[in-house]
Design a protein around this motif. Sequence first.
Motif, PDB file in Angstrom:
ATOM      1  N   TRP A 157      11.215  14.655   0.899  1.00 51.97           N
ATOM      2  CA  TRP A 157      10.256  13.555   1.009  1.00 51.97           C
ATOM      3  C   TRP A 157       9.178  13.894   2.034  1.00 51.97           C
ATOM      4  N   GLN A 161       5.213  14.082   1.355  1.00 49.48           N
ATOM      5  CA  GLN A 161       4.248  13.322   2.147  1.00 49.48           C
ATOM      6  C   GLN A 161       3.179  14.241   2.723  1.00 49.48           C
ATOM      7  N   ARG A 248       1.017   6.766  -2.333  1.00 48.06           N
ATOM      8  CA  ARG A 248       1.557   6.334  -1.048  1.00 48.06           C
ATOM      9  C   ARG A 248       2.546   5.189  -1.239  1.00 48.06           C
ATOM     10  N   MET A 249       2.238   4.279  -2.155  1.00 47.70           N
ATOM     11  CA  MET A 249       3.195   3.219  -2.452  1.00 47.70           C
ATOM     12  C   MET A 249       4.448   3.782  -3.112  1.00 47.70           C
ATOM     13  N   THR A 252       6.596   5.200  -0.456  1.00 50.92           N
ATOM     14  CA  THR A 252       7.307   4.141   0.264  1.00 50.92           C
ATOM     15  C   THR A 252       8.510   3.659  -0.531  1.00 50.92           C
ATOM     16  N   ASN A 253       8.315   3.462  -1.827  1.00 51.85           N
ATOM     17  CA  ASN A 253       9.413   3.036  -2.691  1.00 51.85           C
ATOM     18  C   ASN A 253      10.512   4.091  -2.732  1.00 51.85           C
ATOM     19  N   SER A 255      11.145   6.244  -0.372  1.00 52.64           N
ATOM     20  CA  SER A 255      11.806   6.239   0.934  1.00 52.64           C
ATOM     21  C   SER A 255      12.906   5.196   0.992  1.00 52.64           C
ATOM     22  N   TYR A 306       9.214  -5.411  -1.621  1.00 45.88           N
ATOM     23  CA  TYR A 306       8.231  -4.336  -1.778  1.00 45.88           C
ATOM     24  C   TYR A 306       7.199  -4.679  -2.849  1.00 45.88           C
ATOM     25  N   SER A 310       3.343  -5.240  -1.827  1.00 45.17           N
ATOM     26  CA  SER A 310       2.401  -4.260  -2.375  1.00 45.17           C
ATOM     27  C   SER A 310       1.295  -4.949  -3.147  1.00 45.17           C
ATOM     28  N   ASP A 353       9.943  -0.050   7.546  1.00 44.47           N
ATOM     29  CA  ASP A 353      10.379   1.139   6.816  1.00 44.47           C
ATOM     30  C   ASP A 353       9.458   1.434   5.641  1.00 44.47           C
ATOM     31  N   MET A 354       8.856   0.382   5.083  1.00 43.73           N
ATOM     32  CA  MET A 354       7.927   0.570   3.975  1.00 43.73           C
ATOM     33  C   MET A 354       6.554   1.048   4.445  1.00 43.73           C
ATOM     34  N   GLY A 355       6.362   1.135   5.757  1.00 47.34           N
ATOM     35  CA  GLY A 355       5.089   1.601   6.286  1.00 47.34           C
ATOM     36  C   GLY A 355       4.217   0.495   6.842  1.00 47.34           C
TER      37      GLY A 355
END
Length: 381
Positions: A157, A161, A248-249, A252-253, A255, A306, A310, A353-355
Amino acid sequence: MVFNLTRPIALSAVLFVASCSFVDETLLPPLTGDPAPAKAEKTELSAEDKAAMGVDQAASQPAAAPAPAVTAPAGRFTLPDVTSAPSTGTVVGQRVETLRENLRALQARVNQNSAQFEEMEASTTATSQRYHGTMAAINARLQIGTTKGNPILIGQWNEAQGDLEEIAADVSRMNNLANSVAGDAGEVGFLLESVQSAFELSGAIEEDHRQLTVLEDETSRTSVLTNRLLSQLTNDINRQTAYVGTERMNLTNTSIAIKNGGFLGTSAGTRNYLETAKADTATGERQALVIIRFDREDVAYEQALYDAVSQAMQERPQANFDIVSIAPLQGNLANNQATSVRNAERVLRSLTDMGMPASRVNLSSTSNANVASNEVHVYVR
């Protein structure tokens, strides 16, 4: 006296057989039926013979296979050189020479920008392929399930990134290049007007107008290509910007999925969270974005949270969020409030955690007689 005749006969037979080894086998047809190959040294003429016969020695040598011509592939936006012409010595001729030099300098910048754009496109393509290859490996592992927080997936991951950020850096460089190309497009437009106005100058001869016509055509071609390059850059920037935002989304998902050891999926419970949010009246006037009911031990709320956050961020990129923990009044109120606060902190950790920056999230708590279990409401602010 009896002579032994068999001995000379045998000796002559041996000599005959031995002599056969000195015969050039190339003079005999092979047994396969194919014509025998000719030896080069038997048919090649000496240098003196060639000179006597008037044969060019270099031409008589076997021609070597021509080496393939190595030429740099012309870019899609590469301009040919400006046509040169002798000076006529007139005032208009001097003006033509100045305009021609301006066009040469401008084309050099356009060609340089074009080469940079081709390089950026190639770099973005290679990075994107590497990124999707890494993401495919992560998704394949998550698809069949794995341990929570698998360090191998975390390492992959991080690589993905890094690749995505490299693509974002290419987009930033494309923006800078687009600004430079836009300046060139404006300059070539002004240059074209100058060339066209030079036709009206007095003191010209026919050769001056002929050179101006060629220069006008080449300037027009430069203008078309420069604007085409600018258009391509603009389209790529818009497309890559949207692509980076979407990925980027996805990161996050992914992650969250790595943290949980598999994809959460959009379940019926997730849809219930979102549908219930529209009908929320427990806290008065505000309408909750997401309502999470902690009515059991393990509530899988991350995917619903999320999805909702989002979508809200897409509509309002600068939005902030309020997390409100609501404790029921039934039962032990102090225990309910403590549990409700812990649930709200858990939701806050999920958002970070999702940013989501913690500075954009506000925590608060309350109690309400209309709720039957601990709840956490998320609002857009």
